[in-house]
Write a protein that holds these residues in place. Sequence first.
Motif, mmCIF file in Angstrom:
data_model
loop_
_atom_site.group_PDB
_atom_site.id
_atom_site.type_symbol
_atom_site.label_atom_id
_atom_site.label_comp_id
_atom_site.label_asym_id
_atom_site.label_seq_id
_atom_site.Cartn_x
_atom_site.Cartn_y
_atom_site.Cartn_z
ATOM 1 N N ALA A 253 0.825 -1.206 0.000
ATOM 2 C CA ALA A 253 0.000 0.000 0.000
ATOM 3 C C ALA A 253 0.860 1.258 0.000
ATOM 4 N N LEU A 254 1.901 1.275 0.810
ATOM 5 C CA LEU A 254 2.762 2.456 0.886
ATOM 6 C C LEU A 254 3.652 2.593 -0.340
ATOM 7 N N THR A 255 4.108 1.481 -0.891
ATOM 8 C CA THR A 255 4.935 1.539 -2.093
ATOM 9 C C THR A 255 4.135 2.082 -3.269
ATOM 10 N N LEU A 256 2.874 1.674 -3.373
ATOM 11 C CA LEU A 256 2.016 2.168 -4.449
ATOM 12 C C LEU A 256 1.896 3.685 -4.401
ATOM 13 N N LYS A 257 1.788 4.247 -3.208
ATOM 14 C CA LYS A 257 1.556 5.685 -3.063
ATOM 15 C C LYS A 257 2.848 6.494 -3.028
ATOM 16 N N TYR A 258 3.891 5.950 -2.390
ATOM 17 C CA TYR A 258 5.087 6.758 -2.115
ATOM 18 C C TYR A 258 6.378 6.210 -2.715
ATOM 19 N N GLY A 259 6.381 4.989 -3.208
ATOM 20 C CA GLY A 259 7.644 4.408 -3.632
ATOM 21 C C GLY A 259 8.437 3.946 -2.428
ATOM 22 N N ASP A 260 9.694 4.383 -2.313
ATOM 23 C CA ASP A 260 10.557 3.970 -1.205
ATOM 24 C C ASP A 260 10.214 4.782 0.044
ATOM 25 N N TYR A 261 9.162 4.359 0.731
ATOM 26 C CA TYR A 261 8.646 5.115 1.879
ATOM 27 C C TYR A 261 9.541 5.041 3.104
ATOM 28 N N MET A 262 10.440 4.043 3.143
ATOM 29 C CA MET A 262 11.340 3.930 4.295
ATOM 30 C C MET A 262 12.538 4.878 4.178
ATOM 31 N N ARG A 263 12.733 5.441 3.017
ATOM 32 C CA ARG A 263 13.841 6.381 2.830
ATOM 33 C C ARG A 263 13.468 7.726 3.428
ATOM 34 N N MET A 264 14.322 8.247 4.272
ATOM 35 C CA MET A 264 14.054 9.524 4.923
ATOM 36 C C MET A 264 14.167 10.671 3.922
ATOM 37 N N PRO A 265 13.236 11.625 3.972
ATOM 38 C CA PRO A 265 13.329 12.793 3.084
ATOM 39 C C PRO A 265 14.399 13.761 3.579
ATOM 40 N N ASP A 266 14.620 14.806 2.802
ATOM 41 C CA ASP A 266 15.518 15.872 3.235
ATOM 42 C C ASP A 266 14.835 16.642 4.360
ATOM 43 N N ILE A 267 15.272 16.420 5.593
ATOM 44 C CA ILE A 267 14.592 17.022 6.729
ATOM 45 C C ILE A 267 14.798 18.531 6.798
ATOM 46 N N GLN A 268 15.701 19.078 5.971
ATOM 47 C CA GLN A 268 15.887 20.524 5.937
ATOM 48 C C GLN A 268 14.737 21.213 5.207
ATOM 49 N N SER A 269 13.993 20.439 4.398
ATOM 50 C CA SER A 269 12.926 21.041 3.595
ATOM 51 C C SER A 269 11.539 20.664 4.110
ATOM 52 N N VAL A 270 11.454 20.209 5.339
ATOM 53 C CA VAL A 270 10.170 19.808 5.907
ATOM 54 C C VAL A 270 9.262 21.026 6.035
ATOM 55 N N ALA A 271 7.995 20.877 5.589
ATOM 56 C CA ALA A 271 7.018 21.963 5.685
ATOM 57 C C ALA A 271 5.800 21.470 6.458
ATOM 58 N N ASN A 272 5.279 22.295 7.354
ATOM 59 C CA ASN A 272 4.115 21.934 8.157
ATOM 60 C C ASN A 272 2.850 22.545 7.585
ATOM 61 N N HIS A 273 1.698 21.968 7.985
ATOM 62 C CA HIS A 273 0.408 22.486 7.553
ATOM 63 C C HIS A 273 -0.025 23.689 8.395
ATOM 64 N N VAL A 274 0.372 23.693 9.651
ATOM 65 C CA VAL A 274 -0.144 24.664 10.624
ATOM 66 C C VAL A 274 0.713 25.916 10.643
ATOM 67 N N ALA A 275 0.061 27.079 10.567
ATOM 68 C CA ALA A 275 0.774 28.349 10.639
ATOM 69 C C ALA A 275 0.876 28.829 12.079
ATOM 70 N N THR A 276 -0.254 28.831 12.815
ATOM 71 C CA THR A 276 -0.253 29.219 14.225
ATOM 72 C C THR A 276 -1.091 28.225 15.009
ATOM 73 N N LEU A 277 -0.755 28.051 16.286
ATOM 74 C CA LEU A 277 -1.440 27.059 17.109
ATOM 75 C C LEU A 277 -1.457 27.501 18.562
ATOM 76 N N ASN A 278 -2.635 27.404 19.170
ATOM 77 C CA ASN A 278 -2.798 27.609 20.619
ATOM 78 C C ASN A 278 -3.491 26.381 21.178
ATOM 79 N N ILE A 279 -2.921 25.800 22.212
ATOM 80 C CA ILE A 279 -3.457 24.587 22.812
ATOM 81 C C ILE A 279 -3.998 24.906 24.204
ATOM 82 N N GLY A 280 -5.288 24.639 24.394
ATOM 83 C CA GLY A 280 -5.902 24.828 25.701
ATOM 84 C C GLY A 280 -5.795 23.583 26.546
ATOM 85 N N GLU A 281 -6.297 23.677 27.754
ATOM 86 C CA GLU A 281 -6.251 22.534 28.669
ATOM 87 C C GLU A 281 -7.328 21.513 28.312
#
Length: 281
Positions: A253-281
Amino acid sequence: MIDQQALRQRFNPDGSLLRQQQLRMLEILLEVDRICKKHHIQYWLSSGTLIGAARHKGFIPWDDDLDIEMLWPDYQRLMKVLPKELPDTMALQSQDTDPNYFFFYAKVRDRRSHLEESTRYDRVWREQGIYIDIFPFSKQPLWIHMLSEHAQGHVYKIMNRGLEKDDDDIPADLWKVRFITRFNRWYFYPILRLLCRLSAGIAFLMGKKNAVRETYELGIPYHDPRHMEDTFPLAEAEFEGHLFPVPHDMHAALTLKYGDYMRMPDIQSVANHVATLNIGE
């Protein structure tokens, strides 16, 4: 060999904002899992969440979202039971619960937090807390799915207007977003579903099994396929110290979607979805 501890210390150490977000998403997942088991609804971890289970036995250290998938009939059942069974700290977000929500997949939101995504589509939505995504799948020809994407595509253009000038801008023609979304949901997509059933019958008679495939439901702007023979019967895998449903052949399933999914990406180019976040109790 992946140094999991080093990655955790770099991206999501205990107590960090990202780790708090991940644990809140895990809390939502556990609640959804409980409800699905109670009502015999099948789902499975997917996308980056599934990579996390396979490669890290938990979240990808820098990941700030969580995805699950299920077949369309199970999705319809889940949409009916979630509003009745979720605790007060959580809310289902769908077109039925949020008048300006225009995605054709659902979210379960945490009500004690507030986040803003980099796309800022969420600026017009009622619920804006930490969430997990729930994606439905069904059989359809690729051309029909792409037609459904095109039909909903204008909504994204409307929502993108003005963002370069003002991140809090509410489109003056928000009514068009609601109109297009409702028209597609109640009129155009039912016609497309009928075409899907006709196409499936014709493909079966002609022996063209690959003409119709399992992919995201109509209106969802992704169309990569899933092979149900890789998915069912579901298995279980560890994720953050708990066992959750996964495709029985995770590797396929993962190979179909991503190819070599166990290979780590370039962690210098990691991008997040969230711009700002506040966490309540």
